[in-house]
Design a protein around this motif. Structure first.
Motif, PDB file in Angstrom:
ATOM      1  N   CYS A   1       0.818  -1.224   0.000  1.00  0.00           N
ATOM      2  CA  CYS A   1       0.000   0.000   0.000  1.00  0.00           C
ATOM      3  C   CYS A   1       0.853   1.277   0.000  1.00  0.00           C
ATOM      4  O   CYS A   1       1.603   1.529   0.950  1.00  0.00           O
TER       5      CYS A   1
ATOM      6  N   CYS B   1      -7.447   6.119   1.129  1.00  0.00           N
ATOM      7  CA  CYS B   1      -7.180   5.093   0.105  1.00  0.00           C
ATOM      8  C   CYS B   1      -7.262   5.715  -1.296  1.00  0.00           C
ATOM      9  O   CYS B   1      -8.185   6.473  -1.601  1.00  0.00           O
ATOM     10  N   LEU B   2      -6.277   5.381  -2.136  1.00  0.00           N
ATOM     11  CA  LEU B   2      -6.217   5.940  -3.490  1.00  0.00           C
ATOM     12  C   LEU B   2      -6.967   5.089  -4.509  1.00  0.00           C
ATOM     13  O   LEU B   2      -7.007   5.415  -5.692  1.00  0.00           O
TER      14      LEU B   2
ATOM     15  N   CYS C   1      -6.024   2.338  -5.772  1.00  0.00           N
ATOM     16  CA  CYS C   1      -5.107   1.828  -6.797  1.00  0.00           C
ATOM     17  C   CYS C   1      -5.238   0.314  -6.986  1.00  0.00           C
ATOM     18  O   CYS C   1      -4.881  -0.222  -8.027  1.00  0.00           O
ATOM     19  N   GLY C   2      -5.685  -0.400  -5.970  1.00  0.00           N
ATOM     20  CA  GLY C   2      -5.909  -1.839  -6.090  1.00  0.00           C
ATOM     21  C   GLY C   2      -4.673  -2.706  -5.888  1.00  0.00           C
ATOM     22  O   GLY C   2      -4.759  -3.941  -5.983  1.00  0.00           O
TER      23      GLY C   2
ATOM     24  N   CYS D   1      -3.149  -3.542  -3.245  1.00  0.00           N
ATOM     25  CA  CYS D   1      -3.348  -4.453  -2.106  1.00  0.00           C
ATOM     26  C   CYS D   1      -4.156  -5.678  -2.516  1.00  0.00           C
ATOM     27  O   CYS D   1      -3.877  -6.801  -2.085  1.00  0.00           O
TER      28      CYS D   1
HETATM   29  S1  SF4 Z   1      -6.262   0.462  -2.944  1.00  0.00           S
HETATM   30 FE1  SF4 Z   1      -5.150  -0.725  -1.439  1.00  0.00          FE
HETATM   31  S2  SF4 Z   1      -2.989  -0.352  -1.878  1.00  0.00           S
HETATM   32 FE2  SF4 Z   1      -4.137   1.236  -2.932  1.00  0.00          FE
HETATM   33  S3  SF4 Z   1      -4.181   2.945  -1.492  1.00  0.00           S
HETATM   34 FE3  SF4 Z   1      -6.039   1.771  -1.159  1.00  0.00          FE
HETATM   35  S4  SF4 Z   1      -5.528   0.368   0.456  1.00  0.00           S
HETATM   36 FE4  SF4 Z   1      -3.598   1.119  -0.313  1.00  0.00          FE
END
Ligand code: SF4
Ligand code: SF4
Length: 370
Positions: free
Chosen positions: A300, A340-341, A343-344, A346
């Motif tokens: 992350c 949380c961005l 982005c996936g 994780c």
């Molecule tokens: S999608 Fe997952 S990896 Fe991306 S910022 Fe959110 S929690 Fe972190």
């Protein structure tokens, strides 16, 4: 010593909306029955009942019984301490409020990673150790709500404490949040006596859902004990546990607790099996199948504490309760769920294929906007 302590944080009230309105007459009746039945341990703290618990304990118990027959535990409100001098000020005030010149057990209240650094800086551990050396307290320690790693660190750096007060109950034993089992093992490793708080998990294990209650009745037959008794005896059955606290609010609760703790019997093998089944039923309402492997954290970019936030989400699903204090601790040095961005990254690594982004959104809604 009998292993049941009277926690004075949920005393009977004259007015249910006013925590200060302690029903002293009723408290006296309860305290008298408690002492008559051979118990002597009372636990209080500076902020309980909006600062009225210590004073009520003085009137109902300390003024009415020979001091040497009682075990009195009190706690330093470390959250309020703003400078080293404050420790002495609070301690003097507590002695006065309680009408005593010593405490049998004295704990730093509600220790966790967020309060540890400040307590170190202001010399909180040195202060309580000096109290012990001067005879103002007989045993020192801290009450603790955080993970086992933090507990291990504190006990490694402060081997001088005698006891730790931990949240231990059968639902939290393998839980990701309170980590009862892991914390107990750490205390045992450091050879510390354990005082148990929240054995009934704030009442959750006293009122079991229907499916669990059926298992309970099937096991005990026509005259089952109370579900609370199983939870208290579960905690008291642990070898290093010296005391189990129960925050009692009524004579009925006190009669029940003292009845099975007077001549305490540890759980039988059958009861241990029952506890496992009850835990499974309670956990079946769990929402996120996160195992806490923490692989996602390594990926992350925002350093969001995904597994611990999911632990809180699961706990809420089982108990219907939020614990903001844990969120505060779990988000120390981590981003909030709402950061949380999406982005996936994780989700690509999660072995349980959890829809992390969606659950984080739900979590943020509950803890940040709820
Ligand atoms: S999608 Fe997952 S990896 Fe991306 S910022 Fe959110 S929690 Fe972190
Ligand atoms: S990778 Fe998946 S299972 Fe492991 S901690 Fe993260 S969310 Fe939980």
């Amino acid at each position: 010593m009998k292993k049941l302590g009277f926690g004075t944080m949920r005393l009977p009230l004259l007015n249910a909306d006013d925590p200060k309105s302690i029903d002293l007459e009723q408290f006296i009746k309860m305290a008298d029955m408690f002492v008559e039945r051979g118990f002597c341990y009372f636990d209080t703290a500076y902020p309980y009942h909006e600062e009225h618990s210590e004073k009520a304990l003085k009137k109902a118990v300390i003024d009415r019984y020979p001091r040497e027959k009682l075990i009195i535990a009190d706690k330093m409100p470390i959250l309020r301490v703003k400078a080293t001098e404050d420790y002495q000020m609070y301690f003097d005030e507590q002695l006065k409020r309680c009408g005593t010149d010593y405490f049998d057990i004295y704990l730093l209240h509600n220790m966790g990673r967020d309060r540890y650094e400040k307590t170190q800086r202001f010399g909180g551990f040195e202060f309580i150790d000096a109290l012990k050396k001067k005879g103002y307290v007989l045993k020192t320690g801290f009450s603790f709500h955080d993970d086992a790693k933090t507990l291990d660190l504190i006990l490694s750096e402060h081997p001088e404490v005698d006891v730790v007060q931990l949240q231990i109950n059968y639902l939290d034993w393998d839980g990701a949040v309170a980590q009862s089992g892991k914390c107990y093992d750490v205390a045992k490793k450091h050879n510390k006596q354990v005082i148990v708080m929240e054995p009934v998990k704030g009442g959750t294990l006293a009122k079991l859902p229907d499916r669990a209650m059926q298992l309970f009745k099937d096991f005990y037959g026509s005259q089952p004990p109370t579900p609370a008794s199983l939870a208290v005896r579960y905690a008291a059955s642990l070898e290093n546990v010296k005391m189990v606290l129960s925050g009692m609010s009524s004579l009925e609760q006190l009669e029940d607790n003292t009845s099975y703790m007077q001549d305490f019997n540890p759980l039988s093998n059958g009861e241990r099996e029952l506890v496992k089944k009850l835990t499974d039923v309670l956990k079946s309402s769990i929402k996120v199948p996160c195992t806490g492997c923490r692989y996602c954290l390594e990926e992350c970019p925002q350093n969001i504490n995904i597994p611990d936030y999911f632990g809180l989400l699961n706990l809420h699903a089982v108990t219907g309760k939020k614990t903001n204090m844990y969120y505060q601790r779990f988000s120390m040095n981590h981003a909030k769920a709402s950061e949380c961005l999406k982005c996936g990254l994780c989700e690509n690594i999660c072995p349980q294929h959890i829809n992390i982004r969606e659950y984080l959104e739900e979590f943020a809604e509950l803890y940040e906007n709820g």
